[in-house]
Design a protein around this motif. Structure first.
Motif, PDB file in Angstrom:
ATOM      1  N   ALA A 115       0.839  -1.206   0.000  1.00 27.60           N
ATOM      2  CA  ALA A 115       0.000   0.000   0.000  1.00 27.60           C
ATOM      3  C   ALA A 115       0.864   1.242   0.000  1.00 27.60           C
ATOM      4  O   ALA A 115       1.985   1.250   0.524  1.00 27.60           O
ATOM      5  N   GLY A 116       0.304   2.289  -0.603  1.00 24.17           N
ATOM      6  CA  GLY A 116       1.006   3.569  -0.646  1.00 24.17           C
ATOM      7  C   GLY A 116       0.248   4.629   0.132  1.00 24.17           C
ATOM      8  O   GLY A 116      -0.788   4.361   0.744  1.00 24.17           O
ATOM      9  N   LYS A 117       0.793   5.830   0.135  1.00 22.46           N
ATOM     10  CA  LYS A 117       0.196   7.004   0.810  1.00 22.46           C
ATOM     11  C   LYS A 117      -0.028   6.713   2.316  1.00 22.46           C
ATOM     12  O   LYS A 117       0.877   6.249   2.977  1.00 22.46           O
ATOM     13  N   ALA A 118      -1.237   6.962   2.841  1.00 24.03           N
ATOM     14  CA  ALA A 118      -1.522   6.673   4.264  1.00 24.03           C
ATOM     15  C   ALA A 118      -1.772   5.181   4.369  1.00 24.03           C
ATOM     16  O   ALA A 118      -2.912   4.721   4.455  1.00 24.03           O
ATOM     17  N   ALA A 119      -0.680   4.422   4.376  1.00 28.00           N
ATOM     18  CA  ALA A 119      -0.752   2.972   4.144  1.00 28.00           C
ATOM     19  C   ALA A 119      -1.097   2.207   5.413  1.00 28.00           C
ATOM     20  O   ALA A 119      -0.226   1.703   6.123  1.00 28.00           O
ATOM     21  N   HIS A 120      -2.384   2.039   5.661  1.00 27.83           N
ATOM     22  CA  HIS A 120      -2.831   1.328   6.850  1.00 27.83           C
ATOM     23  C   HIS A 120      -3.175  -0.128   6.565  1.00 27.83           C
ATOM     24  O   HIS A 120      -3.622  -0.844   7.459  1.00 27.83           O
ATOM     25  N   LEU A 121      -2.981  -0.559   5.327  1.00 29.92           N
ATOM     26  CA  LEU A 121      -3.442  -1.885   4.925  1.00 29.92           C
ATOM     27  C   LEU A 121      -2.802  -3.015   5.745  1.00 29.92           C
ATOM     28  O   LEU A 121      -3.504  -3.878   6.277  1.00 29.92           O
ATOM     29  N   ALA A 122      -1.476  -3.002   5.849  1.00 33.00           N
ATOM     30  CA  ALA A 122      -0.798  -4.096   6.566  1.00 33.00           C
ATOM     31  C   ALA A 122      -1.255  -4.144   8.022  1.00 33.00           C
ATOM     32  O   ALA A 122      -1.526  -5.215   8.569  1.00 33.00           O
ATOM     33  N   GLY A 123      -1.370  -2.992   8.651  1.00 28.59           N
ATOM     34  CA  GLY A 123      -1.800  -2.930  10.041  1.00 28.59           C
ATOM     35  C   GLY A 123      -3.238  -3.393  10.213  1.00 28.59           C
ATOM     36  O   GLY A 123      -3.573  -4.100  11.171  1.00 28.59           O
ATOM     37  N   ALA A 124      -4.091  -2.997   9.277  1.00 28.24           N
ATOM     38  CA  ALA A 124      -5.505  -3.393   9.355  1.00 28.24           C
ATOM     39  C   ALA A 124      -5.645  -4.900   9.192  1.00 28.24           C
ATOM     40  O   ALA A 124      -6.478  -5.527   9.851  1.00 28.24           O
ATOM     41  N   PRO A 135       5.733  -0.858   1.789  1.00 29.83           N
ATOM     42  CA  PRO A 135       5.320   0.515   1.506  1.00 29.83           C
ATOM     43  C   PRO A 135       5.546   0.813   0.022  1.00 29.83           C
ATOM     44  O   PRO A 135       6.625   0.540  -0.505  1.00 29.83           O
ATOM     45  N   VAL A 136       4.524   1.336  -0.637  1.00 33.63           N
ATOM     46  CA  VAL A 136       4.621   1.589  -2.079  1.00 33.63           C
ATOM     47  C   VAL A 136       4.839   3.077  -2.332  1.00 33.63           C
ATOM     48  O   VAL A 136       4.201   3.931  -1.714  1.00 33.63           O
ATOM     49  N   LYS A 137       5.760   3.325  -3.268  1.00 36.60           N
ATOM     50  CA  LYS A 137       6.083   4.719  -3.614  1.00 36.60           C
ATOM     51  C   LYS A 137       5.034   5.240  -4.600  1.00 36.60           C
ATOM     52  O   LYS A 137       5.264   5.237  -5.806  1.00 36.60           O
ATOM     53  N   SER A 138       3.868   5.638  -4.091  1.00 36.26           N
ATOM     54  CA  SER A 138       2.812   6.028  -5.029  1.00 36.26           C
ATOM     55  C   SER A 138       2.359   7.470  -4.828  1.00 36.26           C
ATOM     56  O   SER A 138       1.329   7.865  -5.337  1.00 36.26           O
ATOM     57  N   SER A 139       3.141   8.251  -4.095  1.00 39.07           N
ATOM     58  CA  SER A 139       2.723   9.639  -3.866  1.00 39.07           C
ATOM     59  C   SER A 139       3.885  10.576  -4.132  1.00 39.07           C
ATOM     60  O   SER A 139       5.009  10.143  -4.369  1.00 39.07           O
ATOM     61  N   ASN A 140       3.624  11.871  -4.034  1.00 36.86           N
ATOM     62  CA  ASN A 140       4.729  12.821  -4.211  1.00 36.86           C
ATOM     63  C   ASN A 140       5.572  12.966  -2.947  1.00 36.86           C
ATOM     64  O   ASN A 140       6.451  13.810  -2.872  1.00 36.86           O
ATOM     65  N   LEU A 141       5.335  12.123  -1.940  1.00 36.91           N
ATOM     66  CA  LEU A 141       6.240  12.057  -0.785  1.00 36.91           C
ATOM     67  C   LEU A 141       7.209  10.879  -0.947  1.00 36.91           C
ATOM     68  O   LEU A 141       7.902  10.492  -0.009  1.00 36.91           O
ATOM     69  N   ASP A 142       7.230  10.299  -2.153  1.00 32.95           N
ATOM     70  CA  ASP A 142       8.216   9.259  -2.504  1.00 32.95           C
ATOM     71  C   ASP A 142       8.141   7.999  -1.646  1.00 32.95           C
ATOM     72  O   ASP A 142       9.129   7.281  -1.513  1.00 32.95           O
ATOM     73  N   ALA A 198       6.037  -6.883   9.695  1.00 30.73           N
ATOM     74  CA  ALA A 198       7.433  -6.952   9.248  1.00 30.73           C
ATOM     75  C   ALA A 198       7.548  -6.090   7.996  1.00 30.73           C
ATOM     76  O   ALA A 198       7.145  -6.500   6.914  1.00 30.73           O
ATOM     77  N   THR A 199       8.078  -4.886   8.178  1.00 28.75           N
ATOM     78  CA  THR A 199       8.072  -3.920   7.076  1.00 28.75           C
ATOM     79  C   THR A 199       9.387  -3.959   6.309  1.00 28.75           C
ATOM     80  O   THR A 199      10.461  -3.873   6.902  1.00 28.75           O
ATOM     81  N   VAL A 200       9.290  -4.096   4.998  1.00 22.33           N
ATOM     82  CA  VAL A 200      10.486  -4.072   4.148  1.00 22.33           C
ATOM     83  C   VAL A 200      10.656  -2.669   3.567  1.00 22.33           C
ATOM     84  O   VAL A 200       9.880  -1.756   3.875  1.00 22.33           O
ATOM     85  N   ALA A 201      11.651  -2.498   2.719  1.00 24.81           N
ATOM     86  CA  ALA A 201      11.962  -1.183   2.153  1.00 24.81           C
ATOM     87  C   ALA A 201      10.828  -0.685   1.243  1.00 24.81           C
ATOM     88  O   ALA A 201       9.968  -1.464   0.810  1.00 24.81           O
ATOM     89  N   ILE A 202      10.846   0.590   0.957  1.00 26.11           N
ATOM     90  CA  ILE A 202       9.892   1.163  -0.002  1.00 26.11           C
ATOM     91  C   ILE A 202      10.041   0.412  -1.330  1.00 26.11           C
ATOM     92  O   ILE A 202      11.163   0.263  -1.850  1.00 26.11           O
ATOM     93  N   ASP A 203       8.928  -0.121  -1.830  1.00 24.09           N
ATOM     94  CA  ASP A 203       8.888  -0.930  -3.051  1.00 24.09           C
ATOM     95  C   ASP A 203       9.705  -2.226  -2.935  1.00 24.09           C
ATOM     96  O   ASP A 203      10.105  -2.800  -3.960  1.00 24.09           O
TER      97      ASP A 203
END
Ligand code: RP5
Length: 168
Positions: A64-73, A86-93, A111-116
């Motif tokens: 998920a990108g942006k306000a990425a609450h998917l994994a937590g939900a 975390p997906v790089k899908s916004s202008n906040l990279d 367990a969070t991995v790197a962006i993309d």
């Protein structure tokens, strides 16, 4: 073997998800892909998470990108291990998605991995499944040995190219 669930918040995340698909196919690991959003389809997301274990999944990867609450939900509704990409899908990279995914409260790990970092997410899911799949564990160990060998070969090449004077 248990399946890996690839859950994306939007079909716009698909190019990143595809990198995980490639790795899972390489290891012949069964998977399913679905689009469920923590915000746009919260009921479907919760229903999937609650039934995932009974449906034969062993690990869930949430993209998920942006306000990425998917994994937590998802983590809130299952005791299966959840890996967040975390997906790089916004202008906040993707920094927004990284922080939203990684900063989980105690008791609800993701367990969070790197962006993309889809390939690493798939590899981690394989390591988790391999705990109860000896053949998969051996394939993963062989993959690691091969990766090590490739780097050693590159090192030999670079050393020959740049360190000629040292070797003489
Ligand atoms: C998130 O919002 C999705 O995971 C996606 O990364 C981002 C943008 O979604 P779309 O507006 O492209 O559908 O929920």
């Amino acid at each position: 073997m248990k399946k890996v669930a690839l859950i994306m918040g939007s079909d716009s995340d698909l190019p990143v998800v595809e990198k995980a698909v490639q790795v899972l196919r390489q290891f012949n690991v069964p998977f399913e892909a679905h689009v469920y959003s923590a915000h746009r389809t919260p009921d479907a997301c919760a229903e999937f998470s609650r039934t995932a274990s009974a449906c034969g999944f062993g690990v869930i990867i949430a993209f998920a990108g942006k306000a990425a609450h998917l994994a937590g939900a998802i983590a809130a509704n299952t005791i299966l291990p959840v890996i967040g990409v975390p997906v790089k899908s916004s202008n906040l990279d993707g920094i927004d998605a990284l922080l939203s995914t990684v900063q989980m409260p105690t008791g609800m790990p993701v367990a969070t991995v790197a962006i993309d970092g889809a390939a690493n997410a798939a590899l981690l899911s394989i390591q988790i499944l391999a705990l109860s799949e000896p053949a998969l564990a051996e394939n993963f160990a062989a993959y690691r040995r091969n990766a090590t060998q490739k780097v050693l070969e590159k090192n030999t090449q670079i050393e020959k190219q740049y360190n000629a004077t040292i070797q003489e």
